[in-house]
Design an enzyme around this catalytic site. Structure first.
Site, PDB file in Angstrom:
ATOM      1  N   HIS A  42      39.361   0.576  14.447  1.00 16.00           N
ATOM      2  CA  HIS A  42      38.839  -0.410  13.519  1.00 16.00           C
ATOM      3  C   HIS A  42      37.450  -0.789  14.026  1.00 16.00           C
ATOM      4  O   HIS A  42      37.313  -1.249  15.160  1.00 16.00           O
ATOM      5  CB  HIS A  42      39.742  -1.637  13.457  1.00 16.00           C
ATOM      6  N   ALA A  43      36.452  -0.567  13.220  1.00 22.09           N
ATOM      7  CA  ALA A  43      35.075  -0.805  13.657  1.00 22.09           C
ATOM      8  C   ALA A  43      34.880  -2.261  14.059  1.00 22.09           C
ATOM      9  O   ALA A  43      35.387  -3.182  13.420  1.00 22.09           O
ATOM     10  CB  ALA A  43      34.112  -0.442  12.539  1.00 22.09           C
TER      11      ALA A  43
END
Length: 236
Positions: free
Chosen positions: A170-171
């Site tokens: 997840h960025a």
């Protein structure tokens, strides 16, 4: 991935009449297999003794892919455990290729470049196989599909990881919190440096990437941001 002895997996439950029933169940009750996340059971473990904390996260799902890159499930029953390194040491890069803003950048992930990452993934997969070979799973486990029982030495494990590994992330951290003179974007109260009245309240403010999932930390950021806004409003 493992073949499962009994027809109790998503591979067969997402086809034909099973899928019709699942859609109806979701429409009526907002429940059932259509509400599942990508992992139903998780584990945090040490890939080897002597570490100060877990370095591997496992994701279990009673499903298996015929083609993982296309997210296409097997037709026969199967189950999967994803092995993810929590704190990789390898660093990639992103580079502008041309002056045309429509051209995508050159992304170089540089996966498994560091010896620590290679050791972690190999040992993590070995531990996962040991877990899945325990007797409580005997009624369900038919055979290991990938990488298969013939893969036993470190070189084969690493080759499997390189050929089949995928990103699961997840960025975060693109508007990291900290002092402006060090290139950070927001301060300790989530205010954007140099832009009055603007705050950022999501995973992008993390100074570093969390070891596990970003969901709970992101909720915490949102709740703290709400408190800060109320405090600032009260103080004028």
């Amino acid at each position: 991935n493992w073949r499962v002895r009994l027809p109790v997996t998503l591979n067969e439950q997402t086809r034909g009449l099973h899928l019709v029933r699942a859609v109806a169940q979701y429409a009526l009750t907002r429940d059932g297999i259509l509400t599942y996340a990508t992992g139903l059971a998780h584990g945090f473990l040490h890939s080897r003794p002597g570490l100060s904390g877990p370095d591997i996260q496992l994701f279990f799902m009673h499903a298996s892919y015929a083609n993982a890159s296309e997210r296409r499930l097997d037709r026969a029953p199967g189950m999967t455990v994803g092995v993810s390194q929590m704190r990789p040491a390898s660093r990639g890069s992103i580079h502008i290729r041309t002056s045309d803003v429509a051209d995508p950048p050159s992304i170089r992930p540089n996966f498994l470049a560091e010896e620590e990452d290679r050791r972690c993934m190999v040992e993590g997969m070995k531990v996962t196989r040991q877990l899945m070979n325990q007797s409580p799973l005997d009624p369900f486990r038919a055979a290991e599909l990938t990488p298969g029982p013939d893969v036993t030495d470190d070189a084969d494990w690493l080759r499997f990881a390189r050929q089949n590994g995928q990103t699961i992330y997840h960025a975060s951290g693109t508007c990291r919190m900290g002092d402006s003179d060090k290139g950070n974007v927001v301060d300790a109260r989530l205010r954007v440096h140099g832009v009055p009245g603007l705050r950022v309240a999501d995973a992008s403010i993390f100074p570093s990437i969390p070891s596990g999932n970003t969901n709970a930390p992101s909720i915490m950021v949102g709740e703290r941001a709400a408190d800060m806004l109320l405090e600032d409003a009260e103080n004028g």
